[in-house]
Design a protein around this motif. Structure first.
Motif, PDB file in Angstrom:
ATOM      1  N   SER A  29       0.824  -1.215   0.000  1.00 50.12           N
ATOM      2  CA  SER A  29       0.000   0.000   0.000  1.00 50.12           C
ATOM      3  C   SER A  29       0.855   1.260   0.000  1.00 50.12           C
ATOM      4  O   SER A  29       0.550   2.221  -0.709  1.00 50.12           O
ATOM      5  CB  SER A  29      -0.937   0.012   1.208  1.00 50.12           C
ATOM      6  OG  SER A  29      -1.840  -1.071   1.127  1.00 50.12           O
ATOM      7  N   THR A  30       1.915   1.259   0.768  1.00 51.67           N
ATOM      8  CA  THR A  30       2.811   2.420   0.798  1.00 51.67           C
ATOM      9  C   THR A  30       3.396   2.670  -0.582  1.00 51.67           C
ATOM     10  O   THR A  30       3.411   3.802  -1.076  1.00 51.67           O
ATOM     11  CB  THR A  30       3.931   2.194   1.835  1.00 51.67           C
ATOM     12  OG1 THR A  30       3.329   2.037   3.116  1.00 51.67           O
ATOM     13  CG2 THR A  30       4.913   3.355   1.850  1.00 51.67           C
ATOM     14  N   LEU A  31       3.857   1.600  -1.222  1.00 51.15           N
ATOM     15  CA  LEU A  31       4.437   1.732  -2.553  1.00 51.15           C
ATOM     16  C   LEU A  31       3.372   2.128  -3.574  1.00 51.15           C
ATOM     17  O   LEU A  31       3.612   2.990  -4.426  1.00 51.15           O
ATOM     18  CB  LEU A  31       5.135   0.424  -2.948  1.00 51.15           C
ATOM     19  CG  LEU A  31       5.937   0.427  -4.239  1.00 51.15           C
ATOM     20  CD1 LEU A  31       6.942   1.567  -4.297  1.00 51.15           C
ATOM     21  CD2 LEU A  31       6.644  -0.926  -4.404  1.00 51.15           C
ATOM     22  N   ALA A  32       2.180   1.555  -3.483  1.00 48.17           N
ATOM     23  CA  ALA A  32       1.086   1.907  -4.406  1.00 48.17           C
ATOM     24  C   ALA A  32       0.753   3.391  -4.308  1.00 48.17           C
ATOM     25  O   ALA A  32       0.604   4.075  -5.328  1.00 48.17           O
ATOM     26  CB  ALA A  32      -0.152   1.062  -4.120  1.00 48.17           C
ATOM     27  N   ARG A  33       0.640   3.897  -3.082  1.00 51.45           N
ATOM     28  CA  ARG A  33       0.313   5.319  -2.898  1.00 51.45           C
ATOM     29  C   ARG A  33       1.428   6.227  -3.413  1.00 51.45           C
ATOM     30  O   ARG A  33       1.160   7.318  -3.913  1.00 51.45           O
ATOM     31  CB  ARG A  33       0.018   5.607  -1.428  1.00 51.45           C
ATOM     32  CG  ARG A  33      -1.328   5.074  -0.973  1.00 51.45           C
ATOM     33  CD  ARG A  33      -1.697   5.563   0.429  1.00 51.45           C
ATOM     34  NE  ARG A  33      -0.685   5.284   1.420  1.00 51.45           N
ATOM     35  CZ  ARG A  33      -0.662   4.208   2.205  1.00 51.45           C
ATOM     36  NH1 ARG A  33      -1.610   3.307   2.099  1.00 51.45           N
ATOM     37  NH2 ARG A  33       0.298   4.051   3.098  1.00 51.45           N
ATOM     38  N   ALA A  34       2.668   5.786  -3.303  1.00 50.83           N
ATOM     39  CA  ALA A  34       3.784   6.593  -3.809  1.00 50.83           C
ATOM     40  C   ALA A  34       3.859   6.543  -5.332  1.00 50.83           C
ATOM     41  O   ALA A  34       4.240   7.535  -5.968  1.00 50.83           O
ATOM     42  CB  ALA A  34       5.101   6.106  -3.203  1.00 50.83           C
ATOM     43  N   LEU A  35       3.499   5.430  -5.928  1.00 54.19           N
ATOM     44  CA  LEU A  35       3.544   5.293  -7.389  1.00 54.19           C
ATOM     45  C   LEU A  35       2.403   6.033  -8.078  1.00 54.19           C
ATOM     46  O   LEU A  35       2.583   6.556  -9.177  1.00 54.19           O
ATOM     47  CB  LEU A  35       3.472   3.822  -7.790  1.00 54.19           C
ATOM     48  CG  LEU A  35       4.729   2.998  -7.635  1.00 54.19           C
ATOM     49  CD1 LEU A  35       4.421   1.520  -7.854  1.00 54.19           C
ATOM     50  CD2 LEU A  35       5.791   3.479  -8.605  1.00 54.19           C
ATOM     51  N   LEU A 174      11.968   4.143   0.283  1.00 57.18           N
ATOM     52  CA  LEU A 174      10.804   4.237  -0.592  1.00 57.18           C
ATOM     53  C   LEU A 174      11.161   4.837  -1.945  1.00 57.18           C
ATOM     54  O   LEU A 174      10.703   4.336  -2.982  1.00 57.18           O
ATOM     55  CB  LEU A 174       9.692   5.047   0.083  1.00 57.18           C
ATOM     56  CG  LEU A 174       8.389   5.187  -0.694  1.00 57.18           C
ATOM     57  CD1 LEU A 174       7.777   3.821  -1.022  1.00 57.18           C
ATOM     58  CD2 LEU A 174       7.403   6.043   0.090  1.00 57.18           C
ATOM     59  N   ASP A 175      11.981   5.886  -1.982  1.00 55.67           N
ATOM     60  CA  ASP A 175      12.308   6.508  -3.264  1.00 55.67           C
ATOM     61  C   ASP A 175      13.068   5.548  -4.181  1.00 55.67           C
ATOM     62  O   ASP A 175      12.904   5.583  -5.397  1.00 55.67           O
ATOM     63  CB  ASP A 175      13.057   7.823  -3.076  1.00 55.67           C
ATOM     64  CG  ASP A 175      14.370   7.685  -2.332  1.00 55.67           C
ATOM     65  OD1 ASP A 175      14.522   6.749  -1.518  1.00 55.67           O
ATOM     66  OD2 ASP A 175      15.261   8.528  -2.556  1.00 55.67           O
ATOM     67  N   THR A 180      12.710   1.984  -8.960  1.00 56.93           N
ATOM     68  CA  THR A 180      12.788   0.635  -9.527  1.00 56.93           C
ATOM     69  C   THR A 180      11.482   0.289 -10.237  1.00 56.93           C
ATOM     70  O   THR A 180      11.492  -0.224 -11.359  1.00 56.93           O
ATOM     71  CB  THR A 180      13.094  -0.395  -8.429  1.00 56.93           C
ATOM     72  OG1 THR A 180      14.344  -0.069  -7.820  1.00 56.93           O
ATOM     73  CG2 THR A 180      13.125  -1.807  -8.977  1.00 56.93           C
ATOM     74  N   CYS A 181      10.364   0.583  -9.596  1.00 57.00           N
ATOM     75  CA  CYS A 181       9.044   0.294 -10.188  1.00 57.00           C
ATOM     76  C   CYS A 181       8.803   1.124 -11.440  1.00 57.00           C
ATOM     77  O   CYS A 181       8.290   0.609 -12.434  1.00 57.00           O
ATOM     78  CB  CYS A 181       7.937   0.538  -9.164  1.00 57.00           C
ATOM     79  SG  CYS A 181       7.948  -0.631  -7.794  1.00 57.00           S
TER      80      CYS A 181
END
Length: 186
Positions: A29-35, A174-175, A180-181
């Motif tokens: 979820s953290t990564l989804a919200r950042a992406l 996170l950055d 990477t994503c």
């Protein structure tokens, strides 16, 4: 499953579904919200959908209720993608830890003729369990059943997610994970 969208035109190449996969607490979820803002994407979260659909007294976290909420998530994503052939949708909240869940996801994306990218998040057990504990103490997660016991149950029953996918170690900053994503997705 909902019916496929009408046939896509040659300019519909921008549509994409990004499915966040991995055990509870690994940072999906953290990564989804950042992406999402970087991709111009909408995040659809199974646990938030459950909270919107069911009064607390009706939430049971059963497999049937999970599957129902995921079906609503897929139908919502499809509606968005049919309306906007350039839409980007991030699916969050399902671990995709069982082979049948990944098979259903891949079949659905193929049926609606939209590119699918799977991002499997991973990290050390201690990191995931600390995140779960932190979120439980803070009351920050929409799934009240998310605890160490759930983590262990899902982990014990998990099937490997086959290729194609991107594996991201979310114990990195996170950055770094976002970069990477983004390389994988663009």
């Amino acid at each position: 499953m909902p019916r496929p969208c009408p046939p896509r035109t040659a300019d519909s190449g921008g549509a994409v579904i990004v499915a966040m996969a991995g055990l509870p607490g690994v940072g999906k979820s953290t990564l989804a919200r950042a992406l999402a803002p970087r991709l111009g994407a909408t995040v659809l979260d199974k646990d938030r959908i459950r909270g919107a659909l069911f009064a607390p007294s009706l939430v049971d976290y059963s497999r049937a209720q999970d599957d129902f909420c995921v079906d609503v998530m897929y139908r919502t994503a499809q509606w968005m993608l049919c309306r906007d052939p350039q839409a980007r949708v991030i699916l969050d909240g399902r671990t995709y830890s069982r082979a049948d869940q990944i098979d259903t996801l891949r079949d659905w994306a193929a049926d609606i003729d939209v590119a699918l990218r799977v991002i499997e998040c991973t990290c050390a057990d201690a990191v995931a369990l600390a995140r779960i504990d932190r979120d439980r103490c803070a009351g920050d997660h929409p799934a009240a059943n998310r605890d160490a016991a759930l983590y262990r149950r899902v982990q014990a029953g998990a099937d490997p997610i086959g290729e194609p996918k991107l594996l991201v170690d979310t114990s990195h900053p996170l950055d770094v994970c976002v970069a990477t994503c983004l390389r994988y997705l663009t």
